[in-house]
Structure formats: C-alpha cells, structure tokens
Design an enzyme around this catalytic site. Sequence first.
Site, PDB file in Angstrom:
ATOM      1  N   GLU A 142       9.229 -12.907   0.450  1.00  0.00           N
ATOM      2  CA  GLU A 142       8.716 -13.195   1.800  1.00  0.00           C
ATOM      3  C   GLU A 142       7.518 -14.143   1.727  1.00  0.00           C
ATOM      4  O   GLU A 142       7.402 -15.102   2.492  1.00  0.00           O
ATOM      5  CB  GLU A 142       8.310 -11.888   2.499  1.00  0.00           C
ATOM      6  CG  GLU A 142       9.514 -11.052   2.901  1.00  0.00           C
ATOM      7  CD  GLU A 142       9.209  -9.553   3.019  1.00  0.00           C
ATOM      8  OE1 GLU A 142       8.036  -9.189   3.193  1.00  0.00           O
ATOM      9  OE2 GLU A 142      10.167  -8.754   2.917  1.00  0.00           O
TER      10      GLU A 142
ATOM     11  N   THR B 236      14.225  -3.402   5.608  1.00  0.00           N
ATOM     12  CA  THR B 236      14.616  -3.494   4.195  1.00  0.00           C
ATOM     13  C   THR B 236      13.815  -2.536   3.313  1.00  0.00           C
ATOM     14  O   THR B 236      14.343  -1.989   2.363  1.00  0.00           O
ATOM     15  CB  THR B 236      14.440  -4.929   3.651  1.00  0.00           C
ATOM     16  OG1 THR B 236      13.070  -5.268   3.740  1.00  0.00           O
ATOM     17  CG2 THR B 236      15.292  -5.911   4.403  1.00  0.00           C
TER      18      THR B 236
ATOM     19  N   GLU C  20       0.825  -1.220   0.000  1.00  0.00           N
ATOM     20  CA  GLU C  20       0.000   0.000   0.000  1.00  0.00           C
ATOM     21  C   GLU C  20       0.851   1.258   0.000  1.00  0.00           C
ATOM     22  O   GLU C  20       0.400   2.323  -0.378  1.00  0.00           O
ATOM     23  CB  GLU C  20      -0.937   0.156   1.199  1.00  0.00           C
ATOM     24  CG  GLU C  20      -1.459  -1.024   1.896  1.00  0.00           C
ATOM     25  CD  GLU C  20      -0.450  -1.631   2.846  1.00  0.00           C
ATOM     26  OE1 GLU C  20      -0.865  -2.590   3.452  1.00  0.00           O
ATOM     27  OE2 GLU C  20       0.712  -1.199   2.967  1.00  0.00           O
TER      28      GLU C  20
ATOM     29  N   ASP D 141       9.803  27.491 -28.726  1.00  0.00           N
ATOM     30  CA  ASP D 141       9.930  28.822 -29.319  1.00  0.00           C
ATOM     31  C   ASP D 141      11.352  28.998 -29.785  1.00  0.00           C
ATOM     32  O   ASP D 141      12.247  28.292 -29.331  1.00  0.00           O
ATOM     33  CB  ASP D 141       9.697  29.895 -28.244  1.00  0.00           C
ATOM     34  CG  ASP D 141       8.256  29.984 -27.839  1.00  0.00           C
ATOM     35  OD1 ASP D 141       7.419  29.417 -28.550  1.00  0.00           O
ATOM     36  OD2 ASP D 141       7.985  30.618 -26.808  1.00  0.00           O
TER      37      ASP D 141
ATOM     38  N   ASP E 184      -0.710  31.706 -25.690  1.00  0.00           N
ATOM     39  CA  ASP E 184      -0.095  30.377 -25.680  1.00  0.00           C
ATOM     40  C   ASP E 184      -0.768  29.456 -24.658  1.00  0.00           C
ATOM     41  O   ASP E 184      -0.569  28.248 -24.684  1.00  0.00           O
ATOM     42  CB  ASP E 184       1.398  30.490 -25.301  1.00  0.00           C
ATOM     43  CG  ASP E 184       2.226  31.112 -26.408  1.00  0.00           C
ATOM     44  OD1 ASP E 184       1.864  30.921 -27.580  1.00  0.00           O
ATOM     45  OD2 ASP E 184       3.219  31.792 -26.099  1.00  0.00           O
TER      46      ASP E 184
HETATM   47  P1  ATP Z   1       9.257  32.892 -30.685  1.00  0.00           P
HETATM   48  O1  ATP Z   1       9.597  33.577 -29.410  1.00  0.00           O
HETATM   49  O2  ATP Z   1       8.012  32.105 -30.651  1.00  0.00           O
HETATM   50  O3  ATP Z   1      10.381  32.251 -31.369  1.00  0.00           O
HETATM   51  P2  ATP Z   1       9.128  35.351 -31.902  1.00  0.00           P
HETATM   52  O4  ATP Z   1       9.768  36.037 -30.774  1.00  0.00           O
HETATM   53  O5  ATP Z   1       9.784  35.355 -33.198  1.00  0.00           O
HETATM   54  O6  ATP Z   1       8.775  33.924 -31.699  1.00  0.00           O
HETATM   55  P3  ATP Z   1       6.977  37.154 -31.651  1.00  0.00           P
HETATM   56  O7  ATP Z   1       7.641  37.838 -30.537  1.00  0.00           O
HETATM   57  O8  ATP Z   1       5.539  36.858 -31.598  1.00  0.00           O
HETATM   58  O9  ATP Z   1       7.632  35.823 -32.004  1.00  0.00           O
HETATM   59  O10 ATP Z   1       7.280  37.996 -32.948  1.00  0.00           O
HETATM   60  C1  ATP Z   1       6.716  37.671 -34.181  1.00  0.00           C
HETATM   61  C2  ATP Z   1       7.059  38.714 -35.185  1.00  0.00           C
HETATM   62  O11 ATP Z   1       6.494  39.947 -34.772  1.00  0.00           O
HETATM   63  C3  ATP Z   1       8.540  38.987 -35.312  1.00  0.00           C
HETATM   64  O12 ATP Z   1       9.133  38.164 -36.263  1.00  0.00           O
HETATM   65  C4  ATP Z   1       8.566  40.429 -35.745  1.00  0.00           C
HETATM   66  O13 ATP Z   1       8.383  40.511 -37.125  1.00  0.00           O
HETATM   67  C5  ATP Z   1       7.377  41.010 -35.052  1.00  0.00           C
HETATM   68  N1  ATP Z   1       7.762  41.651 -33.803  1.00  0.00           N
HETATM   69  C6  ATP Z   1       8.378  41.099 -32.753  1.00  0.00           C
HETATM   70  N2  ATP Z   1       8.560  41.961 -31.771  1.00  0.00           N
HETATM   71  C7  ATP Z   1       8.024  43.117 -32.186  1.00  0.00           C
HETATM   72  C8  ATP Z   1       7.875  44.403 -31.626  1.00  0.00           C
HETATM   73  N3  ATP Z   1       8.306  44.657 -30.407  1.00  0.00           N
HETATM   74  N4  ATP Z   1       7.276  45.348 -32.352  1.00  0.00           N
HETATM   75  C9  ATP Z   1       6.818  45.065 -33.565  1.00  0.00           C
HETATM   76  N5  ATP Z   1       6.924  43.898 -34.157  1.00  0.00           N
HETATM   77  C10 ATP Z   1       7.521  42.924 -33.502  1.00  0.00           C
END
Ligand code: ATP
Length: 898
Positions: A704, A732, A294, A336, A639
């Site tokens: 046992e 044991t 148990e 990611d 996510d």
């Molecule tokens: P992961 O972390 O999943 O690998 P990622 O960081 O590439 O992905 P996001 O942060 O969602 O994903 O970014 C996706 C896209 O958005 C980037 O490739 C870029 O083109 C644009 N992006 C990212 N950060 C910014 C920002 N601060 N301002 C404007 N556009 C952005």
Amino acid sequence: MSTKSEKTEGLINWHRLDTGEVLEKLQSSATGLSSQEARQRLERFGPNQLIEKSRKSLWMMFLDQFKDFMILVLIAAAIVAGIIGEPADSIAIAIIVLLNAVLGFVQEYRAEKAMAALKKLAAPFATVIRNGRSESIPAEQLVPGDLVVLQAGNVVPADIRLTEVAQIRIEEAALTGESVPVEKDSMALEEANLSIGDRTNMAYKGTLVTYGRGRGLVTGTGMDTELGRIAALLQEQGEGRTPLQKRLTSFGQKLAYAVLAICAIVFVAGLLRGEPPLLMLLTAISLAVAAIPEALPAVITISLALGAKKLIKQRALIRKLPAVETLGSVSFICSDKTGTLTLNRMTVEKVYADGRMQRPAELPLKKQTESTQGSPAFGSPLDLLLTSLALCNDVRLNASGDVIGDPTETALFDLARGKGLHRESLDEKHPRLNEIPFDSDRKLMTTFHPWDDGRIVSFTKGAVEEMLERSDKVLSSQGLEEIDRSKVLKIAEQIAGEGLRTLGFSMRIWETLPHPRTAEQAESGMILLGLVGMMDPPRPEAASSVAMCQSAGIQPVMITGDHPLTAEVIARRVGIIRGEKDAVMTGRELAQLPLAEFESAVERIRVYARVAPEQKLKIVKALQDKGHFVAMTGDGVNDAPALKRADIGVAMSITGTDVSKEASHMILLDDNFATIVKAVQEGRRIFDNIRKFIKYTMTSNSGEIFTIFLAPFLGLPIPLLPIHILWINLVTDGVPGLALAAEPAEKDIMQRPPRHPKESIFAKGLGAHIIWGGLLMGAVPIMTQAFYIDRSQAHWQTMVFTVLCLSQMGHVLAIRSERESFFKQGMLSNKPLLGAVLLTFALQMATIYVPFLNPIFKTEPLPAKELIITILLSTVVFLAVELEKVIKRSKTKKFRED
Ligand code: ATP
C-alpha cells in the site's frame, strides 16, 4: 456459628480453641459437613476466591479500539473534511473506522474468553470430607466448617485450624516471608496475640504443604482469609507480554516513525502537485492508519490464546501464554520416567527373600495369623516381607472396596492380598502408630506398628541402596545374619537389569514407640527382609514420540528417581538411548561433578537416575548455559524450582502436586510424554502461522505504501483515495489474516531443527520478502494506472483499487506454505481462509457493481474484459510467490543431493 464480620475483625482466636470448641463454633463434625449444609454456606459466604481487580468492561474494551493516536487524528481530520467539504466522504470514513473497531473488539473479546476458559480449567481442587466421605472439589467451593485433608504438595486452599497432623510441615513464605517450612501440630495455643508464623495449629490459604499430612476445619474462605486481607498487595500482574510481542512492539514503534515520515513526504509531494490540501491530509493519515502495524501484538495474543485453547484438545493445558510461543523452540525435553514415559501400571514380577528369587505365582498362600505371631525376630522372612507390603503402604480402600493409591503401593498391596494377607484385619491387630512419609529425596518410607509380643515393629521400604546403607542384618529362615551388601546389590542389579523397579524392605524392632522427633533416626540399624521387582511397561506411544523428537532436533532425556539399570533398560526400549556415546549419570555422580565439568558432558547424557528432585535445577541450568531451550517435567513439591527455571515447566495433572502445577507453564492433562511432543508440534505450527500473518500484513502494508508513495515520483497522480486505503485495510487485514491461524502444520514441521528463540522474526528471508513482495504489490497497480490513465479517473481508479485489494488475496493464498506449492496444498485444506478470501472478493465486487456504493467509493462498474484483466493482474503477486517457493524447493533438493 460465627458471623463473617466477627471473623474479619479477628474476634475469634481459632488457635486458642481446642478441637471440640472449634467444631462447635463452626457447627461442623468429625465427618464433615453435609452437602446440603455446604451448599447453604456457599450461598451465605460466597465462593472461596480472592476478588480480582475489576475487569475491563465491554464498553471499555470497545472504546480502547479508538485509543490509538493515528485513529483519533483520522477521525478529527474526517470531521473537519465533512464540515468544509463533502460530508458523505466523512461518513464513509467514519463507518469504516467503526467497522474496524468492531472487528478489533470481537477479536479481543474472543481472546479474553479463551483466556478465561483456560484459567478456569487450571483452577485448583481440594480434598474435603463431606457426609463422612472424602471427595475432591474445586477449591472455590470450600466453606467455613468444611473438613479438609492436606498432604505434601498441596497449596492450602483456605484458612484452616488443624485438627489432626502427621508430621505436617508448611512453607508460609507467601504470608510471613519465611521460606523455611514450619512444623505444625493440632494442640491449642495459650497466647492470644500470636503472629501468623507462631500459630502452629493453623494452616493459611496460599501457603504450601511441603511434607507430611494433616486434616483441619476451614475457618475462613476467600477474602476472609489472611491472604484475602493482603490480596490487594498480591494481585497477580497481568499475563505479561510474550518475548515476540515485546520485540514487535518496539519494532512497530520504530516502523511507525518511518511510516509517518513517508506519509509526510506523500502529503508534501501531493501539495506540490497541486492536490487539495485536505484530501492530501486525509490520504496521508489514512495511509498511516493502514500501514502502521499497531494491531500486531494484539493479533499475536489472539493467535496464542486460540492456540492454547486448541492445545487442550491435545491434552495440554497452557498456564502461561508466552509458553505457546516458545514451545516451538524447545531443544531438550527432560522427562520423568514413571507415568510419563511408562504407563505407571505396576505389577510385581520378582520377589527375593530368604536367599531365593521367586515369581509371585510361586509364592505360597499365607494364613494371617501365621505371619505375625510371636517375636518378629524369629518370623519367616517371606511372611514378614508380605506383611510389610501390606502394612508399610499408603493405599486406602474406599466404601466399595476399591484400592485407591499410588500404583507402586497398589501393586505391593495387591500381592500381599493375593497371598492371603488382608490389610483390614492386619490393621486391627497392628494399627499404624506413627509414620515417616515417603519423600523422593530419602526415597524411603517407614511405618510403626504394635506387635503380638508387646514390642513395636517399624517397617521401612524404599530404594535398595538406601536400605542397604541403613540395614546391618538380614533375616533368613535360620534367623538373623550379618548382611552381605555386595551380594544383595548384585541381586538388585539383576532385577533392575530386567527393567524392573526394585524396592527393598527392612524392619526394626523397638521396645517402645520412638518419639516422633527421633523417628528419622529410626531408619538405621535395620534388618533386611527382602527385595521386590516391579514391571512398569513403557507407554505404547512413547517410542514413536521419542523418535519424532529426535527427527525434530529435540533431545529427549529421562530423569528418574529409579535405579540406573532399570532406567537404562526402559530408556533403550523407548529409544532415548541409541548410540555408544549416550550416557547414563547417577544423582551421586551429578552431585560430585563441578558445574563446568558437568556442562561439558551435559549434552551427551540421556538418562539421569537416582536423582533427587533438587538436582533437576542443576540440569536445567547447565543445558541453558549451553544455549538450549529446556522443557522439564515434574510432579513433586521439590520439582517446583526446576519447573520455574525451565523454559517450559511441565506439570502433571493426575499425579502432580498443586505446588508443581503453580510453578509450571503447562500442565499435561494425561501425564503423557507424547503430549509434550504434540504440544511442541502445535507450538511450532502456531509460531509458523504467526510468522505467516506477519508476512502477510507487513507485505500488504508495504504494498500500500509503495503504491501511494511511488506513483507521484513516476509523474502519476495519487492512485487511491483515503476511503480506498481504509477499505483495503478493513477487508484484507482482519478476516483473511486471522484465518491464517487455522493453517494446518507444514509437512516437514517435525523434521526441521528447533527455531532459535533469539532468532529475529524477520530471519529466513521474511524481511526480504516484505520488501520485494511489497514493491511488486505496489508496481502492478501503478502500471495498471499508467496504462489506463487516459480513461476516466473513476475507471482507472476502480481497476487500481481492485488490483491492490485482490493482489493481497492472491498473496495470502500463496504464503500459506513456506515451501509447498499452493496447488499441491489444495484449496480446501484451510477452509476458513478460503471463505475469507471469497468474502473479501465478493465485498470488493460489491464496491464496483452495487450501484449505491459507486458514489461512496468513487468507483464504476468495469466491463467484463477489464474485469478479467484486473483479475489476471491480481495474480501476478501470487505467481511470483509461487516461483519463490519453486526456487526454495530446488535449492533444498540440490543441497540434499550434494
Ligand atoms: P520419576 O517419576 O521421576 O521417573 P520415580 O517415580 O522413579 O521417578 P520417585 O517416585 O521419586 O521417582 O521414586 C524414587 C525411588 O524411591 C524409587 O525408585 C523407589 O526406589 C523409591 N520409592 C518410590 N515409591 C516409593 C514408595 N511409595 N515407598 C517407598 N519407596 C518408594
């Protein structure tokens, strides 16, 4: 300031007060509370936490050790035996039962403590302004009057009256059941009796910020919040049993019936042989207590909790205990890119504007005034591009001038600053009037600023494809021109082909500031200013971790919002893409593909690029439908569904939002892909050791049973007394068994395929081992008994008792590895186990050679020769298991040669 009871009774309608009144009532200020005031309020109002259901007291925990039915029967029988027979025997039995309970209690207590430590580590933080400075504090320490900063991804840490908002949307399903996020503002409301869902200037503890930003004053904490009021209804269920525990509990119940049947036969057979009924009753019950496993589910909790504690050292924080057990079954890791496989240390490498591609070093230094004079429509494209890098940017400068913000934004900001465009002075002339925050679905962000000519300029930055769809002109030194999309796309691909993150920049000119509600339409009809390419190198350990996954039968997959070419180049560098068949799929392709078609391709796809977070769910589902066990990383609000659905949802500690952390099973404290792989390896080790523990205890138990059960059928008296059985069980099972948890990983642990999660724990020969190992473990003492039966009972019984006890020690040493020889592993590679075995040996010797223990255990000191024989006989099981391993090794060798 309001009192606690006033608020609890709902006397203050916070939503009806305007910001000034709220500040006054809470005796707070626009710069927040002082630390001293916050400390005093914390003492007065208590920590900001929901009061948990009352915990089990230590006494209850101890008493629980006796709640098992067979133990109660044993105690009852011992008392009866004491009254009508020998009280000394009963006392000895009682002491052993007590010691067993102490052992069980200590184990449970350790497991509880490990779990409590984990919970504490996983507790959320909140951003608060105190003494005029923003700081991150454990959410538990918030007090009424604190000024709290909220942003997308936060779980609202207390009840808050919003005082400042930037398009903040909050999902209040936890309180209202309504899953569509509500847009909030900071205006006072008229009506007194508004439902929670209609109080649009309030944010309530436990609800989720899905978009935008805001600030507000804490009006209630802990149980004095709306959530606190219904907390009793929401009390989290216990951790729940792990799949293995569930299976073992149901298996244990079935086994218990079998053991009870055997004990009944032992009892009847003993009576038929003319043994005293009370002795037979005690023997049968002792055997039942010793042989019914148990304790197994409890031991599994302990191994998992201790394993989780160890995982923290590897930088992985387990939020849900079953995850430790299932980590070893992972067959796909969807990760990611940015920050997990790469360092998330961005530097701008390429700038494209006015038809020219340049390196940052080649760009001229600018004077602030030049860049924003006159009409933006006639400005220099490069100047405006650099201005937009600085203005359309969310970084903050702290008091000592350090840049705080996301690495992408920091890199852009640094470039602008390096070229002479300073945010501080730009902000003075062109303050941010409004914004559309970045989100990973749109992949864009926009800010609005007043211009020198009295008009408004909006700057937008984001993924190039998105920018192109929304821009119809391009700015060159000749002025505005029609955009040539295919040319710009080619240039973007050229940049992405070098593995650079590519961002586009556009602007739009407005006569007046657009209304916030039409702001989303602002990202259209724009003028492209240029492109920027940023380098984010892979983490140095990423390639070796990817290779380790592959050798362990685990497929790493990259999921990113980035451009497919950028993603592919990085995936090749770290080894995720290796062969011809390894495919890249974009979010758009994924959206168009029907599920069935996607499922037929899913196992070949190594990179998903330009995906929206929601699409991660489709990927998890498809892989699971194909029978895979999926670990999925994520950091954003969107996510969360995929993290929940994944078998192991992995959130990021540094960049992750609270929402993603809440949905996850495990948090990476260093956001590093290599940590997932280490955790999988550790998970496999923990599972292996649980299996070894089961192998050890169940073989011991069956040994046992066979000893007691088979002897009468061979015409021999019952070989052992109840006290012997209970003693063996005590010395044991507990300590040596638990020391197996310290067993280091087997050498081939990451060279074998993942264990199928549905595979029986008794698969791969474990069930057979328990039977044959037990038979042998029973046969050796019975043979010893048969051989020495003509000596005194105390003499042969001492030998049988010792052989059975020490055989189990030999067994535990041999099963430390599934395949490797004990002699190769060495004695010292598991010191706790070695210590436990030596301790058990010493205790067993004490029962023979410490005079006052002889009458209790009915033993007698063995002469040297017999002691040596006893010890040699105890090595038979050890040698047999070593032989089993030799056979296993030669089979694999032959298989490999074939
Ligand atoms: P992961 O972390 O999943 O690998 P990622 O960081 O590439 O992905 P996001 O942060 O969602 O994903 O970014 C996706 C896209 O958005 C980037 O490739 C870029 O083109 C644009 N992006 C990212 N950060 C910014 C920002 N601060 N301002 C404007 N556009 C952005």
